[in-house]
Enzyme design. Structure first.
Site, short mmCIF file in Angstrom:
data_model
loop_
_atom_site.label_atom_id
_atom_site.label_comp_id
_atom_site.label_asym_id
_atom_site.label_seq_id
_atom_site.Cartn_x
_atom_site.Cartn_y
_atom_site.Cartn_z
N SER A 142 0.87 -1.18 0.00
CA SER A 142 0.00 0.00 0.00
C SER A 142 0.90 1.23 0.00
O SER A 142 2.08 1.14 0.38
CB SER A 142 -0.83 0.00 1.29
OG SER A 142 -1.43 1.26 1.52
N TYR A 155 -2.47 -1.13 10.45
CA TYR A 155 -2.36 -1.26 8.99
C TYR A 155 -1.01 -0.73 8.50
O TYR A 155 -0.32 -1.38 7.71
CB TYR A 155 -3.51 -0.48 8.35
CG TYR A 155 -3.68 -0.68 6.86
CD1 TYR A 155 -4.41 -1.76 6.37
CD2 TYR A 155 -3.13 0.21 5.94
CE1 TYR A 155 -4.58 -1.95 5.01
CE2 TYR A 155 -3.29 0.04 4.58
CZ TYR A 155 -4.03 -1.04 4.12
OH TYR A 155 -4.19 -1.21 2.75
P1 NAD Z 1 -11.45 -6.32 -0.27
O1 NAD Z 1 -12.16 -6.15 1.04
O2 NAD Z 1 -12.19 -6.06 -1.54
O3 NAD Z 1 -10.82 -7.78 -0.35
C1 NAD Z 1 -10.24 -8.41 0.76
C2 NAD Z 1 -10.12 -9.89 0.47
O4 NAD Z 1 -9.52 -10.52 1.60
C3 NAD Z 1 -11.47 -10.59 0.24
O5 NAD Z 1 -11.33 -11.60 -0.72
C4 NAD Z 1 -11.75 -11.20 1.61
O6 NAD Z 1 -12.61 -12.34 1.56
C5 NAD Z 1 -10.34 -11.61 2.01
N1 NAD Z 1 -10.20 -11.83 3.45
C6 NAD Z 1 -10.55 -10.99 4.46
N2 NAD Z 1 -10.30 -11.57 5.64
C7 NAD Z 1 -9.76 -12.79 5.37
C8 NAD Z 1 -9.31 -13.87 6.17
N3 NAD Z 1 -9.33 -13.81 7.51
N4 NAD Z 1 -8.85 -14.99 5.56
C9 NAD Z 1 -8.85 -15.07 4.20
N5 NAD Z 1 -9.25 -14.08 3.40
C10 NAD Z 1 -9.71 -12.96 3.98
O7 NAD Z 1 -10.16 -5.39 -0.13
P2 NAD Z 1 -9.17 -4.73 -1.20
O8 NAD Z 1 -9.35 -3.28 -1.11
O9 NAD Z 1 -9.26 -5.39 -2.52
O10 NAD Z 1 -7.76 -5.05 -0.50
C11 NAD Z 1 -6.90 -6.05 -0.94
C12 NAD Z 1 -5.50 -5.70 -0.50
O11 NAD Z 1 -5.12 -4.46 -1.08
C13 NAD Z 1 -5.33 -5.54 1.00
O12 NAD Z 1 -4.09 -6.10 1.42
C14 NAD Z 1 -5.31 -4.03 1.18
O13 NAD Z 1 -4.60 -3.65 2.33
C15 NAD Z 1 -4.60 -3.62 -0.08
N6 NAD Z 1 -4.81 -2.21 -0.47
C16 NAD Z 1 -6.06 -1.75 -0.73
C17 NAD Z 1 -6.21 -0.43 -1.11
C18 NAD Z 1 -7.56 0.16 -1.43
O14 NAD Z 1 -7.64 1.38 -1.57
N7 NAD Z 1 -8.60 -0.65 -1.59
C19 NAD Z 1 -5.10 0.41 -1.21
C20 NAD Z 1 -3.84 -0.10 -0.93
C21 NAD Z 1 -3.71 -1.42 -0.56
#
Ligand code: NAD
Length: 260
Positions: A142, A155
């Site tokens: 991130s 985080y």
């Molecule tokens: P999201 O909520 O759409 O997806 C999260 C995924 O993780 C889902 O498939 C969920 O089922 C799974 N998950 C959650 N808890 C779990 C567990 N205990 N065991 C197994 N699977 C589990 O989120 P996203 O925004 O797509 O985030 C994905 C990654 O990207 C994360 O690591 C997040 O920190 C990172 N990220 C997101 C953003 C953003 O703006 N959305 C920015 C930077 C980084």
């Protein structure tokens, strides 16, 4: 391009993980999806990817905060897919709140899922990659792997940690054909961010529209959310021959956020 390879993408039932899984499948990789989802949601996703890309699609519902469950998932991928060639450590959750009120259970959950799970999957996948002389590990970090924001202690700590893990794994795999890099997105409008909008509104005492405009996109000079398709394209590049010298890189895709 990725025919014959198997990609395990954690947290790929929605958001960024699903975007990466689709992009890798579009290049011919078999994919193993992972996440917490209902049977109907999983079946729909498997069908969508199989119909669109004609690749083999598997699923693990392992709770990635549990090292034994991760071992079960890795065993399943070894048995049914012959091991992992491309490992994308992507599953993650967020919690927003001042450190003095930060629930201890949320700290433990975030460190466990956003950081320790990648340690476990990597330690179990890398031997097979070294034996094959080819492997790609991509960690979804991130912008918060590079800079901080208030109210996100767990985080930001986990994401800085995954940047460090990325560099160590890059060095250990370097002479075995294994590459490890981290993608650092800015804000992507996924279910994770939707939840954060509500939490941030509460923590800062402002409306959700104000959070989107004045907090999230305020940090992002392009004033646009990063898309899951753009991140998928970067993941494909990191798996391509052109990306073979990328190793230990912490790559921003954040619309200029961390350039400030
Ligand atoms: P999201 O909520 O759409 O997806 C999260 C995924 O993780 C889902 O498939 C969920 O089922 C799974 N998950 C959650 N808890 C779990 C567990 N205990 N065991 C197994 N699977 C589990 O989120 P996203 O925004 O797509 O985030 C994905 C990654 O990207 C994360 O690591 C997040 O920190 C990172 N990220 C997101 C953003 C953003 O703006 N959305 C920015 C930077 C980084």
């Amino acid at each position: 391009m990725l025919d014959g390879k198997t990609a395990l993408v954690t947290g790929s039932t929605s958001g960024i993980g699903l975007g990466i899984a689709k992009a890798l499948a579009a290049k011919g990789a078999d994919v193993v999806l992972s996440g917490l989802a209902t049977e109907d949601e999983v079946e729909a996703l498997k069908k969508e990817l199989t119909d669109l890309y004609g690749v083999k699609v598997g699923f693990s519902g392992a709770n990635l905060t549990d090292a034994d469950a991760i071992e079960g998932m890795m065993g399943y991928v070894a048995r049914d897919f012959g091991g992992v060639d491309i490992l994308v450590n992507n599953a993650g959750v967020q919690h927003v709140g001042p450190i003095e009120d930060f629930p201890v259970a949320r700290w433990d959950l975030i460190i466990s899922l956003n950081l320790s799970a990648a340690f476990h999957t990597t330690r179990m996948a890398i031997t097979g990659m070294k034996e094959k002389g080819w492997g790609r590990i991509i960690n979804t970090a991130s912008a918060h792997a590079l800079v901080a924001s208030p109210f996100k202690s767990a985080y930001v700590a986990a994401k800085h940690g995954i940047a460090g893990l990325t560099k160590v794994v890059a060095l250990e795999g370097a002479q075995h054909g294994v590459r490890c890099n981290a993608i650092c997105p800015g804000y992507v409008y996924t279910p994770l961010v939707e939840g954060q909008v509500a939490d941030t509104a509460k923590a800062r005492g402002i409306s959700e529209e104000e959070v989107k405009r004045d907090v999230l996109l305020a940090a992002q000079p392009t004033k646009e959310f990063v898309t899951t398709e753009q991140i998928g394209d970067l993941a494909v590049f990191l798996c391509s021959d052109g990306g073979a010298s990328m190793n230990g890189s912490i790559i921003q895709m954040d619309g200029g956020w961390t350039a400030q």
